[in-house]
Design a protein around this motif. Sequence first.
Motif, PDB file in Angstrom:
ATOM      1  N   SER A   3       0.828  -1.217   0.000  1.00 38.64           N
ATOM      2  CA  SER A   3       0.000   0.000   0.000  1.00 38.64           C
ATOM      3  C   SER A   3       0.858   1.260   0.000  1.00 38.64           C
ATOM      4  O   SER A   3       0.436   2.300  -0.527  1.00 38.64           O
ATOM      5  N   GLU A   4       2.046   1.196   0.569  1.00 43.26           N
ATOM      6  CA  GLU A   4       2.940   2.362   0.553  1.00 43.26           C
ATOM      7  C   GLU A   4       3.372   2.681  -0.882  1.00 43.26           C
ATOM      8  O   GLU A   4       3.394   3.844  -1.283  1.00 43.26           O
ATOM      9  N   LEU A   5       3.668   1.651  -1.638  1.00 50.09           N
ATOM     10  CA  LEU A   5       4.052   1.843  -3.034  1.00 50.09           C
ATOM     11  C   LEU A   5       2.899   2.433  -3.832  1.00 50.09           C
ATOM     12  O   LEU A   5       3.075   3.372  -4.621  1.00 50.09           O
ATOM     13  N   LYS A   6       1.704   1.917  -3.629  1.00 52.38           N
ATOM     14  CA  LYS A   6       0.529   2.453  -4.317  1.00 52.38           C
ATOM     15  C   LYS A   6       0.323   3.921  -3.962  1.00 52.38           C
ATOM     16  O   LYS A   6       0.018   4.744  -4.821  1.00 52.38           O
ATOM     17  N   SER A   7       0.493   4.267  -2.707  1.00 46.47           N
ATOM     18  CA  SER A   7       0.325   5.659  -2.280  1.00 46.47           C
ATOM     19  C   SER A   7       1.319   6.569  -2.986  1.00 46.47           C
ATOM     20  O   SER A   7       0.964   7.676  -3.405  1.00 46.47           O
ATOM     21  N   LYS A   8       2.545   6.113  -3.125  1.00 43.80           N
ATOM     22  CA  LYS A   8       3.552   6.908  -3.833  1.00 43.80           C
ATOM     23  C   LYS A   8       3.180   7.098  -5.297  1.00 43.80           C
ATOM     24  O   LYS A   8       3.324   8.189  -5.849  1.00 43.80           O
ATOM     25  N   ILE A   9       2.687   6.025  -5.912  1.00 43.47           N
ATOM     26  CA  ILE A   9       2.268   6.121  -7.319  1.00 43.47           C
ATOM     27  C   ILE A   9       1.101   7.085  -7.460  1.00 43.47           C
ATOM     28  O   ILE A   9       1.086   7.944  -8.348  1.00 43.47           O
ATOM     29  N   TYR A  10       0.093   6.960  -6.580  1.00 41.54           N
ATOM     30  CA  TYR A  10      -1.045   7.880  -6.613  1.00 41.54           C
ATOM     31  C   TYR A  10      -0.585   9.326  -6.461  1.00 41.54           C
ATOM     32  O   TYR A  10      -1.052  10.219  -7.165  1.00 41.54           O
ATOM     33  N   TYR A  11       0.328   9.557  -5.526  1.00 40.73           N
ATOM     34  CA  TYR A  11       0.836  10.909  -5.289  1.00 40.73           C
ATOM     35  C   TYR A  11       1.524  11.454  -6.545  1.00 40.73           C
ATOM     36  O   TYR A  11       1.291  12.605  -6.932  1.00 40.73           O
ATOM     37  N   LEU A  12       2.352  10.638  -7.164  1.00 41.44           N
ATOM     38  CA  LEU A  12       3.053  11.085  -8.374  1.00 41.44           C
ATOM     39  C   LEU A  12       2.078  11.402  -9.498  1.00 41.44           C
ATOM     40  O   LEU A  12       2.204  12.419 -10.175  1.00 41.44           O
ATOM     41  N   ILE A  13       1.105  10.543  -9.681  1.00 39.73           N
ATOM     42  CA  ILE A  13       0.112  10.773 -10.731  1.00 39.73           C
ATOM     43  C   ILE A  13      -0.684  12.041 -10.440  1.00 39.73           C
ATOM     44  O   ILE A  13      -0.935  12.856 -11.334  1.00 39.73           O
ATOM     45  N   ASP A  14      -1.062  12.214  -9.216  1.00 39.92           N
ATOM     46  CA  ASP A  14      -1.831  13.390  -8.829  1.00 39.92           C
ATOM     47  C   ASP A  14      -1.058  14.688  -9.048  1.00 39.92           C
ATOM     48  O   ASP A  14      -1.651  15.736  -9.293  1.00 39.92           O
ATOM     49  N   SER A  15       0.258  14.611  -9.005  1.00 44.11           N
ATOM     50  CA  SER A  15       1.074  15.818  -9.170  1.00 44.11           C
ATOM     51  C   SER A  15       1.268  16.216 -10.635  1.00 44.11           C
ATOM     52  O   SER A  15       1.723  17.315 -10.928  1.00 44.11           O
ATOM     53  N   ILE A  16       0.895  15.333 -11.576  1.00 44.03           N
ATOM     54  CA  ILE A  16       1.047  15.631 -13.007  1.00 44.03           C
ATOM     55  C   ILE A  16      -0.098  16.536 -13.450  1.00 44.03           C
ATOM     56  O   ILE A  16      -1.268  16.198 -13.290  1.00 44.03           O
ATOM     57  N   LYS A  17       0.251  17.663 -14.037  1.00 43.82           N
ATOM     58  CA  LYS A  17      -0.768  18.617 -14.485  1.00 43.82           C
ATOM     59  C   LYS A  17      -0.980  18.578 -15.995  1.00 43.82           C
ATOM     60  O   LYS A  17      -2.026  18.977 -16.490  1.00 43.82           O
ATOM     61  N   ASP A  18       0.003  18.108 -16.726  1.00 40.61           N
ATOM     62  CA  ASP A  18      -0.058  18.078 -18.193  1.00 40.61           C
ATOM     63  C   ASP A  18      -0.952  16.924 -18.652  1.00 40.61           C
ATOM     64  O   ASP A  18      -0.672  15.756 -18.403  1.00 40.61           O
TER      65      ASP A  18
END
Length: 78
Positions: A3-18
């Motif tokens: 779940s920690e890995l998934k959270s990091k992936i979600y965070y990275l995706i959420d930070s993409i604005k383009d």
Amino acid sequence: MNSELKSKIYYLIDSIKDENILQMLMEDVVYYTNKKDIIDELNNDQLKELDEAISEADNNETIDWNDFKKEMNEWKKR
């Protein structure tokens, strides 16, 4: 999955604005989530034949590359 890995992936995706980058990422994710193993598509006879071929190769029961090409050329002529 971790779940920690998934959270990091979600965070990275959420930070993409383009939006273009998000679309590219979506295509890549879809490709990897839908990727099937060809073995899953084989019927029982095909699986048996594949197992036999692997056993033959493991036992060095193969033919020379040049002989194979010769046989293929003869087969194509038929």
